[in-house]
Design a protein around this motif. Structure first.
Motif, PDB file in Angstrom:
ATOM      1  N   ASN A 137      15.265 -20.916 -30.173  1.00 11.37           N
ATOM      2  CA  ASN A 137      15.284 -20.814 -31.631  1.00 11.37           C
ATOM      3  C   ASN A 137      16.415 -21.628 -32.232  1.00 11.37           C
ATOM      4  O   ASN A 137      16.242 -22.271 -33.264  1.00 11.37           O
ATOM      5  N   VAL A 138      17.561 -21.614 -31.581  1.00  8.68           N
ATOM      6  CA  VAL A 138      18.695 -22.406 -32.055  1.00  8.68           C
ATOM      7  C   VAL A 138      18.329 -23.888 -32.046  1.00  8.68           C
ATOM      8  O   VAL A 138      18.596 -24.621 -33.005  1.00  8.68           O
ATOM      9  N   VAL A 139      17.678 -24.333 -30.977  1.00  5.46           N
ATOM     10  CA  VAL A 139      17.250 -25.735 -30.886  1.00  5.46           C
ATOM     11  C   VAL A 139      16.230 -26.043 -31.981  1.00  5.46           C
ATOM     12  O   VAL A 139      16.302 -27.075 -32.643  1.00  5.46           O
ATOM     13  N   ALA A 140      15.281 -25.143 -32.189  1.00  6.81           N
ATOM     14  CA  ALA A 140      14.234 -25.383 -33.185  1.00  6.81           C
ATOM     15  C   ALA A 140      14.781 -25.399 -34.609  1.00  6.81           C
ATOM     16  O   ALA A 140      14.177 -26.016 -35.492  1.00  6.81           O
ATOM     17  N   ILE A 187      13.632  -8.883 -34.462  1.00  7.18           N
ATOM     18  CA  ILE A 187      14.273 -10.200 -34.475  1.00  7.18           C
ATOM     19  C   ILE A 187      13.267 -11.290 -34.109  1.00  7.18           C
ATOM     20  O   ILE A 187      13.104 -12.283 -34.820  1.00  7.18           O
ATOM     21  N   PHE A 188      12.574 -11.105 -32.993  1.00  3.79           N
ATOM     22  CA  PHE A 188      11.732 -12.186 -32.492  1.00  3.79           C
ATOM     23  C   PHE A 188      10.390 -12.278 -33.218  1.00  3.79           C
ATOM     24  O   PHE A 188       9.826 -13.362 -33.322  1.00  3.79           O
ATOM     25  N   ALA A 196       6.992 -18.630 -27.597  1.00  2.00           N
ATOM     26  CA  ALA A 196       8.043 -17.913 -26.861  1.00  2.00           C
ATOM     27  C   ALA A 196       8.488 -16.666 -27.621  1.00  2.00           C
ATOM     28  O   ALA A 196       8.684 -15.597 -27.020  1.00  2.00           O
ATOM     29  N   ASN A 197       8.630 -16.788 -28.940  1.00  2.00           N
ATOM     30  CA  ASN A 197       9.030 -15.637 -29.750  1.00  2.00           C
ATOM     31  C   ASN A 197       7.982 -14.526 -29.692  1.00  2.00           C
ATOM     32  O   ASN A 197       8.322 -13.342 -29.595  1.00  2.00           O
ATOM     33  N   LEU A 198       6.703 -14.896 -29.753  1.00  2.00           N
ATOM     34  CA  LEU A 198       5.646 -13.891 -29.677  1.00  2.00           C
ATOM     35  C   LEU A 198       5.619 -13.228 -28.302  1.00  2.00           C
ATOM     36  O   LEU A 198       5.408 -12.004 -28.200  1.00  2.00           O
ATOM     37  N   LEU A 228      18.230 -12.518 -19.381  1.00  2.00           N
ATOM     38  CA  LEU A 228      18.210 -13.977 -19.313  1.00  2.00           C
ATOM     39  C   LEU A 228      17.024 -14.548 -20.103  1.00  2.00           C
ATOM     40  O   LEU A 228      17.154 -15.568 -20.788  1.00  2.00           O
ATOM     41  N   ALA A 229      15.879 -13.887 -20.032  1.00  2.00           N
ATOM     42  CA  ALA A 229      14.711 -14.325 -20.805  1.00  2.00           C
ATOM     43  C   ALA A 229      14.994 -14.258 -22.308  1.00  2.00           C
ATOM     44  O   ALA A 229      14.625 -15.167 -23.061  1.00  2.00           O
ATOM     45  N   VAL A 230      15.663 -13.202 -22.740  1.00  2.00           N
ATOM     46  CA  VAL A 230      16.009 -13.062 -24.159  1.00  2.00           C
ATOM     47  C   VAL A 230      16.990 -14.161 -24.564  1.00  2.00           C
ATOM     48  O   VAL A 230      16.852 -14.771 -25.639  1.00  2.00           O
TER      49      VAL A 230
END
Length: 121
Positions: free
Chosen positions: A52-55, A96-97, A70-72, A43-45
């Motif tokens: 990312n989609v929003v950004a 990926i992140f 969040a990615n880091l 769920l966190a992933v």
């Protein structure tokens, strides 16, 4: 990297999280504390991938910095998981992140500097 590549990476991150969630019951067989932690990680992933989609939709700098953070954090989670579970999905999640974090970080810095130059003119 192009925006299409970033969309692909964000989509792969989302797919990785959804796969993690859907494998919870097949792996654990029943709901248990371990199964809930496993599902919570998926769920966190998913949440990070959705950020990312929003950004990718032309977000303000503060939103992009939140996504970088969040990615880091999620990349750190994958890095911490590597010694316990050295498998392809863990390496893929990290890559990926960390790439998404670099993309949004560099994009935001570049745009902030461009805005400062424009304001100084």
């Amino acid at each position: 990297m192009t925006r299409k590549a970033m969309w692909l990476l964000a989509s792969l991150g989302l797919l990785l999280g959804v796969l993690h969630l859907t494998l919870t019951l097949p792996i654990y067989g029943r709901l248990s504390l371990e199964a809930l932690w496993f599902a919570g990680s998926g769920l966190a992933v998913v949440c990070c991938a959705l950020m990312n989609v929003v950004a990718l939709q032309s977000s303000p700098p503060l939103t992009r910095w939140a996504v970088v953070t969040a990615n880091l954090l999620i990349a750190g989670f994958f890095a911490a998981a590597w010694p316990l579970l050295p498998s392809p999905q863990v390496a893929a999640g990290f890559i990926i992140f960390i790439v998404l974090a670099a993309y949004f970080g560099l994009l935001t810095v570049w745009q902030e500097k461009a805005a400062q130059r424009a304001a100084a003119s």
